[in-house]
Design a protein around this motif. Sequence first.
Motif, PDB file in Angstrom:
ATOM      1  N   ASP A 179       0.809  -1.222   0.000  1.00 45.75           N
ATOM      2  CA  ASP A 179       0.000   0.000   0.000  1.00 45.75           C
ATOM      3  C   ASP A 179       0.834   1.260   0.000  1.00 45.75           C
ATOM      4  O   ASP A 179       0.391   2.301  -0.509  1.00 45.75           O
ATOM      5  N   GLY A 180       2.031   1.212   0.592  1.00 44.95           N
ATOM      6  CA  GLY A 180       2.814   2.430   0.658  1.00 44.95           C
ATOM      7  C   GLY A 180       4.287   2.186   0.919  1.00 44.95           C
ATOM      8  O   GLY A 180       4.660   1.235   1.608  1.00 44.95           O
ATOM      9  N   ALA A 181       5.130   3.041   0.332  1.00 41.49           N
ATOM     10  CA  ALA A 181       6.570   3.013   0.567  1.00 41.49           C
ATOM     11  C   ALA A 181       6.911   4.165   1.508  1.00 41.49           C
ATOM     12  O   ALA A 181       6.625   5.327   1.206  1.00 41.49           O
ATOM     13  N   VAL A 182       7.519   3.854   2.633  1.00 38.61           N
ATOM     14  CA  VAL A 182       7.760   4.837   3.691  1.00 38.61           C
ATOM     15  C   VAL A 182       9.128   5.483   3.532  1.00 38.61           C
ATOM     16  O   VAL A 182      10.139   4.783   3.425  1.00 38.61           O
ATOM     17  N   GLY A 183       9.146   6.825   3.495  1.00 38.74           N
ATOM     18  CA  GLY A 183      10.396   7.558   3.411  1.00 38.74           C
ATOM     19  C   GLY A 183      10.576   8.325   2.124  1.00 38.74           C
ATOM     20  O   GLY A 183      11.680   8.769   1.818  1.00 38.74           O
ATOM     21  N   ALA A 184       9.488   8.522   1.382  1.00 36.09           N
ATOM     22  CA  ALA A 184       9.576   9.246   0.107  1.00 36.09           C
ATOM     23  C   ALA A 184       9.483  10.751   0.329  1.00 36.09           C
ATOM     24  O   ALA A 184       8.751  11.211   1.202  1.00 36.09           O
ATOM     25  N   LEU A 185      10.223  11.512  -0.470  1.00 33.92           N
ATOM     26  CA  LEU A 185      10.042  12.953  -0.483  1.00 33.92           C
ATOM     27  C   LEU A 185       8.668  13.276  -1.074  1.00 33.92           C
ATOM     28  O   LEU A 185       8.089  12.469  -1.814  1.00 33.92           O
ATOM     29  N   PHE A 186       8.156  14.454  -0.771  1.00 34.04           N
ATOM     30  CA  PHE A 186       6.787  14.795  -1.153  1.00 34.04           C
ATOM     31  C   PHE A 186       6.547  14.662  -2.656  1.00 34.04           C
ATOM     32  O   PHE A 186       5.507  14.184  -3.092  1.00 34.04           O
ATOM     33  N   SER A 216      10.584  17.201   3.393  1.00 31.39           N
ATOM     34  CA  SER A 216       9.736  16.412   4.284  1.00 31.39           C
ATOM     35  C   SER A 216       9.583  14.997   3.747  1.00 31.39           C
ATOM     36  O   SER A 216       9.634  14.756   2.537  1.00 31.39           O
ATOM     37  N   LEU A 217       9.422  14.051   4.658  1.00 36.01           N
ATOM     38  CA  LEU A 217       9.325  12.636   4.313  1.00 36.01           C
ATOM     39  C   LEU A 217       7.888  12.146   4.500  1.00 36.01           C
ATOM     40  O   LEU A 217       7.214  12.526   5.460  1.00 36.01           O
ATOM     41  N   HIS A 218       7.452  11.276   3.590  1.00 36.82           N
ATOM     42  CA  HIS A 218       6.065  10.844   3.544  1.00 36.82           C
ATOM     43  C   HIS A 218       5.985   9.368   3.179  1.00 36.82           C
ATOM     44  O   HIS A 218       7.003   8.703   2.993  1.00 36.82           O
ATOM     45  N   ILE A 219       4.757   8.872   3.066  1.00 39.77           N
ATOM     46  CA  ILE A 219       4.508   7.543   2.527  1.00 39.77           C
ATOM     47  C   ILE A 219       3.956   7.719   1.121  1.00 39.77           C
ATOM     48  O   ILE A 219       2.957   8.415   0.926  1.00 39.77           O
ATOM     49  N   ALA A 220       4.602   7.112   0.134  1.00 43.63           N
ATOM     50  CA  ALA A 220       4.101   7.120  -1.234  1.00 43.63           C
ATOM     51  C   ALA A 220       3.080   5.989  -1.355  1.00 43.63           C
ATOM     52  O   ALA A 220       3.421   4.817  -1.217  1.00 43.63           O
ATOM     53  N   LEU A 221       1.820   6.346  -1.582  1.00 47.86           N
ATOM     54  CA  LEU A 221       0.706   5.401  -1.483  1.00 47.86           C
ATOM     55  C   LEU A 221       0.184   4.978  -2.857  1.00 47.86           C
ATOM     56  O   LEU A 221       0.087   5.781  -3.784  1.00 47.86           O
ATOM     57  N   ASN A 222      -0.171   3.697  -2.956  1.00 45.16           N
ATOM     58  CA  ASN A 222      -0.810   3.195  -4.160  1.00 45.16           C
ATOM     59  C   ASN A 222      -2.161   3.885  -4.349  1.00 45.16           C
ATOM     60  O   ASN A 222      -2.928   4.012  -3.394  1.00 45.16           O
ATOM     61  N   PRO A 223      -2.471   4.347  -5.562  1.00 48.42           N
ATOM     62  CA  PRO A 223      -3.716   5.098  -5.783  1.00 48.42           C
ATOM     63  C   PRO A 223      -5.003   4.346  -5.427  1.00 48.42           C
ATOM     64  O   PRO A 223      -6.019   4.986  -5.160  1.00 48.42           O
ATOM     65  N   LYS A 224      -4.961   3.023  -5.409  1.00 53.06           N
ATOM     66  CA  LYS A 224      -6.176   2.259  -5.148  1.00 53.06           C
ATOM     67  C   LYS A 224      -6.809   2.619  -3.813  1.00 53.06           C
ATOM     68  O   LYS A 224      -8.024   2.755  -3.703  1.00 53.06           O
ATOM     69  N   ARG A 225      -5.995   2.761  -2.777  1.00 51.88           N
ATOM     70  CA  ARG A 225      -6.482   3.147  -1.449  1.00 51.88           C
ATOM     71  C   ARG A 225      -5.871   4.469  -0.990  1.00 51.88           C
ATOM     72  O   ARG A 225      -6.139   4.935   0.108  1.00 51.88           O
ATOM     73  N   GLY A 226      -5.048   5.052  -1.836  1.00 50.46           N
ATOM     74  CA  GLY A 226      -4.202   6.150  -1.417  1.00 50.46           C
ATOM     75  C   GLY A 226      -4.919   7.365  -0.879  1.00 50.46           C
ATOM     76  O   GLY A 226      -4.516   7.925   0.148  1.00 50.46           O
TER      77      GLY A 226
END
Length: 258
Positions: free
Chosen positions: A85-92, A210-220
């Motif tokens: 669902d998400g990769a943790v540590g992505a830039l915005f 800033s660091l974020h979670i890059a989320l899959n669009p299905k549930r993002g």
Amino acid sequence: MIGRWAALALTLAALWVPLATLSAEAPVVLVADPWCPHTCDPAEGSEGYMIEIAREAFGLSGIQVIYKTEGWSRAMKDVRLGRADGAVGALFDEAPDLVTHAEPLGMQVNVLVTLGDDSWRFDGWETLAGRRVGAVSSYSYSAEIDAWLKDHPAEVQMISGSDAALRNLKKLMAGRIDVMLDDEAVVGDAVARLNSPRSVRIAGRLPGGSLHIALNPKRGERLAQILNRNIRALRASGRLATILERYDLSDWGRKTKH
């Protein structure tokens, strides 16, 4: 008789939809590479503060988190393919094709590190001429840094895979590179883990993000809304600060308000 059974079946079918909505939401599968203290390998005793914050943020909405470690390139690929669902540590703005929540989950500060007895200091990109720079091929540092790395392949030694900071630090200690580029907190963690008698020093700081979670669009979109709301709730309750204190970090959100 058949009519009665048909009517009963329709009644049960009508009841099924609201009953189904009462069931627990599917767990959120998060992936990241070991980039401690942001994201760590649980086998070494800690998940990292970003995973802890994400786990508690989703937990406030009754959603379980499953966390797996893997290389960053594979993590992003798994999110894009819907295997996570998400990769943790992505830039915005690192992954425009994925969904990014607005409320940061962490903060990156890029540093250039040399051996302690090296007097070199960063004073503009031209001062890196002739210096062997160690970086990570799959990472995004900032638009400016990424552009410089791409344009100077002769001066840059890229590595890939997990535990990149520790491996680059070992290369620095062995004299195989002159400068190590990474996040300041990550460098500090790697130095503590390596426990080498040789010292290192920060020779320059560069903007990160800033660091974020890059989320899959299905549930993002839904997951992003949950993160935005519940990260703010964790900050307001003091819980976010408590998590960060265990990693000797302070709340970036609080600091920017002064």
